[in-house]
Design an enzyme around this catalytic site. Structure first.
Site, PDB file in Angstrom:
ATOM      1  N   SER A   1       0.834  -1.205   0.000  1.00 10.69           N
ATOM      2  CA  SER A   1       0.000   0.000   0.000  1.00 10.69           C
ATOM      3  C   SER A   1       0.872   1.259   0.000  1.00 10.69           C
ATOM      4  CB  SER A   1      -0.908  -0.031   1.239  1.00 10.69           C
ATOM      5  OG  SER A   1      -1.501   1.220   1.483  1.00 10.69           O
ATOM      6  N   LYS A  52       1.906   3.970  -3.532  1.00 13.27           N
ATOM      7  CA  LYS A  52       1.694   5.422  -3.591  1.00 13.27           C
ATOM      8  C   LYS A  52       2.993   6.164  -3.932  1.00 13.27           C
ATOM      9  CE  LYS A  52      -0.711   4.807   0.232  1.00 13.27           C
ATOM     10  NZ  LYS A  52      -1.745   4.605   1.233  1.00 13.27           N
TER      11      LYS A  52
HETATM   12  N1  URA Z   1      -0.537   3.346   5.623  1.00 14.12           N
HETATM   13  C1  URA Z   1      -0.841   3.071   4.338  1.00 14.12           C
HETATM   14  O1  URA Z   1      -0.701   3.930   3.475  1.00 14.12           O
HETATM   15  N2  URA Z   1      -1.283   1.857   4.031  1.00 14.12           N
HETATM   16  C2  URA Z   1      -1.454   0.882   4.942  1.00 14.12           C
HETATM   17  O2  URA Z   1      -1.862  -0.191   4.582  1.00 14.12           O
HETATM   18  C3  URA Z   1      -1.155   1.182   6.277  1.00 14.12           C
HETATM   19  C4  URA Z   1      -0.688   2.425   6.586  1.00 14.12           C
END
Ligand code: URA
Ligand code: CA
Length: 434
Positions: A183, A187
């Site tokens: 995750s 990003k």
């Molecule tokens: N922060 C994130 O961006 N993703 C997660 O899964 C946990 C914390």
């Protein structure tokens, strides 16, 4: 391909192929695979884990689910920094101008904060006129010209992660290392960086409370990054107490200015030099970490880093005169000292609770809709290990409310004093490079 077969395969502990991962990520993003099947799959992942290959494939599937920022028009190696989040974390405000001042391009996309204090953009908006609503080509032009610019979140980045994270939040599947690591990394990768320096916090105020968990997350993220062709490393740093002294938006801007002048808190300065050295080295602006660090130290001494902050602020409409005259930043109406009620040594400053105290003053958002008060917050006068005398100030409280008994009560309960000497916590626990 049938989703039920993918769930069964993971439930039984087998490795999913790249095609199967793309199938469920794309199906979920476009809405052809329902929440209940993805819930079952994430729970299976929670128990069975994911191999290194699966983690890399999942990350890239999420990256490709939406827009990717193209920074190729920016000269040089773009190194991004990411922190897993802490209390009073002023590092981005310091690091940006600091590494830019030695030639590392800083092309940052940033959001608003939820929780203890605002995000980097909120903090910077305490500088009158500063704005991040700039066009893409203007952003690129500014980074090429000044080596630093910051732009507000735009476009449709990693929609798969947005949906998945929201679902995990309500299905008890957030706490899975492969899911957290992919995750976060999706990003960062979608935001276009060539190389990534991760600041993984550990301790009471961090997402990961123990060193073991922090290490596991750091290693998972570093492997994903390197496996998908982005040089990545991680520093594990202490968040058992807030970083630096200031917690609050304008107060942290002032703290960043002090740090860029060479007069900042010791821990914040050291963390910025550590993370910054890695960024400079990854950007190939120095031949060793030692040389990188010396460049940064020189830039602070000569005033070049501070000058870079001024250029950065003014080129995005901000009033750079606050750098020489921080009293022009938003000021709170009331200033209180939190006086110690005993003699001894500070033994604990519970970071998340102290962060919540700052939020009660209005420095952070309790919900996405909250309006934050940029002027308010806390400045710690003592850190763990410091000697304190009865009546001496533990913290200065900046408030726009006259009655702050709830805040004081919370602070007294969470800044603990012991009669025996306590050692200051280790700041940098580990550096993970592969
Ligand atoms: N922060 C994130 O961006 N993703 C997660 O899964 C946990 C914390
Ligand atoms: Ca701080």
């Amino acid at each position: 391909m049938r989703m039920v077969d993918v769930i069964e395969k993971k439930r039984d502990g087998y490795e999913l192929t790249k095609e199967e991962i793309l199938f469920f990520i794309n199906g979920y993003t476009e809405g052809s695979i329902p929440d209940y099947q993805i819930s079952a799959l994430t729970m299976a992942i929670f128990f069975q884990g994911m191999t290194e290959q699966e983690r890399a494939d999942l990350t890239m599937a999420m990256v490709e689910s939406g827009d990717q920022i193209d920074l190729s028009q920016i000269e040089g190696i773009k190194v991004d920094k990411h922190s897993t989040g802490g209390v009073g974390d002023t590092t981005t405000l310091v690091l940006g101008p600091l590494v830019a001042s030695v030639g590392v391009p800083v092309a940052k996309m940033s959001g608003r904060g939820l929780g203890h204090t605002g995000g980097t953009i909120d903090k910077l908006e305490s500088v009158k006129g500063f704005h991040v609503e700039i066009k893409n080509d203007e952003f690129i032009k500014l980074v090429n010209l000044n080596k630093i610019a910051i732009i507000g979140q735009s476009g449709n980045l990693t929609p798969a992660d947005k949906k998945l994270y929201a679902l995990r939040d309500v299905t008890a599947t957030v706490d899975s290392i492969p899911l957290i690591a992919s995750s976060i990394m999706s990003k960062k990768i979608a935001a276009g960086a060539d190389a990534i320096v991760l600041d993984v916090k550990t301790g009471a105020g961090a997402f990961m409370k123990t060193l073991n968990d922090s290490r596991e997350l750091a290693e998972a993220m570093v492997r994903i990054g390197n496996n998908v062709g982005r040089r990545t490393l991680a520093v594990i740093s202490d968040m058992s107490q807030p970083l630096g002294f200031a917690i609050g938006n304008a107060l942290e801007v002032k703290e960043a200015i002090d740090t860029l002048k060479g007069n900042g808190p010791k821990d914040l300065t050291e963390l910025c030099l550590t993370l910054g050295s890695h960024m400079v080295f990854l950007a190939e602006k120095a031949n060793s970490l030692q040389e990188a660090r010396e460049l940064l130290e020189k830039s602070i001494k000569s005033g070049a880093a501070l000058e870079k902050l001024k250029v950065f602020l003014s080129s995005q409409g901000g009033d750079a005169s606050i750098v020489d005259n921080p009293s022009k930043l938003p000021q709170a109406q009331f200033v209180f000292e939190l006086e110690s009620k005993e003699n001894g040594y500070v033994s604990e400053i519970v970071a998340d609770e102290v962060g919540t105290a700052a939020m009660l003053l209005g420095a952070g958002r309790a919900t996405k809709e909250s309006v934050i008060d940029l002027a308010v917050g806390l400045v710690l006068r003592k850190k763990i290990g410091d000697k304190v005398q009865n009546g001496e100030s533990l913290a200065t409280i900046y408030s726009n409310f006259e009655n702050i008994s709830d805040v004081k009560e919370k602070l007294y309960a969470n800044i603990k004093i012991s009669t025996t000497k306590v050692e200051a916590p280790i700041l940098i626990h580990e550096e993970i490079t592969n």
